[in-house]
Design an enzyme around this catalytic site. Sequence first.
Site, PDB file in Angstrom:
ATOM      1  N   GLU A   7       0.805  -1.222   0.000  1.00 29.93           N
ATOM      2  CA  GLU A   7       0.000   0.000   0.000  1.00 29.93           C
ATOM      3  C   GLU A   7       0.840   1.275   0.000  1.00 29.93           C
ATOM      4  OE1 GLU A   7      -2.509  -0.666   3.371  1.00 29.93           O
ATOM      5  OE2 GLU A   7      -3.970  -1.829   2.230  1.00 29.93           O
ATOM      6  N   GLU A  24       7.561 -21.953   7.725  1.00 29.92           N
ATOM      7  CA  GLU A  24       8.040 -21.066   8.781  1.00 29.92           C
ATOM      8  C   GLU A  24       9.122 -21.705   9.638  1.00 29.92           C
ATOM      9  OE1 GLU A  24       5.400 -21.321  12.706  1.00 29.92           O
ATOM     10  OE2 GLU A  24       4.242 -20.584  11.003  1.00 29.92           O
TER      11      GLU A  24
END
Length: 273
Positions: free
Chosen positions: A81, A112
């Site tokens: 953004e 992960e």
Amino acid sequence: MSFTKTTEQDSNYNHLEKMSVSELLQNINNEDKSVPLAVEKALPQIEALISQTVEKLKRGGRLFYMGAGTSGRLGIVDASECPPTFGVPYDLVIGLIAGGDTAIRKAVEFAEDSTTQGWEDLQAYQISQNDVVIGIAASGTTPYVISALETCNNNNIVTGCITCNQNSPLSQTAQFPIEVVVGPEFVTGSSRMKAGTAQKLVLNMITTTTMIQLGHVKGNKMVDMQLSNNKLVDRGIRMIMDEIKVSEKTASELLEQYKNVREAIKNYSNGRN
């Protein structure tokens, strides 16, 4: 090291399946109200990390977010953004997630847990001492993130983190840790809830404050935003009208000419029209 995973502790509520919709909503909302207060307690930590980030970006560096699951996705959202909001290059703020782009939409098993992939992902971007790397992990125990920050530390790269447990391995690794302790989740262990909200609030603070410090906001307006749709074009016209007190027609013509709110205002103010 004393370390308690408050994010994994038992919920303050029980028998959720027996609650009405109204009761569920009220109780979730009650829990959510505690999040901004937890963020407030971490403001000094947030300020310290932002100060480092601003300094590095002013010198031409970049900001990297790293995380797994929800944490990784939140980092990617915030990074993605920045260009449309502040008009900065797409490679100024970069979000990385364990498991790669596939993991944005679908969980990648055991991604992960890698202790090498995080640093490899950073190397793909020619990471250097000019950059800042912020690890995001609600638990503060994600190997993908911790191992990457450890290697960054060894290479004199500034590291920070956003976690929701105190004294976690991630906090101990990061040079500038941010700990927002929100306590147990409404659904036990579901850290996409309060922890995720806390992380998003902190990410908002980091990029918004950094971009303001870098000069990408004028007054309170996003004068460098990308004009990527009609709504934003209309907003840009209103900004110009408000700033230099011209008609809508003139503001529209200026925006069409310069393709940027800041440039339209600057060139009009300099008497070039």
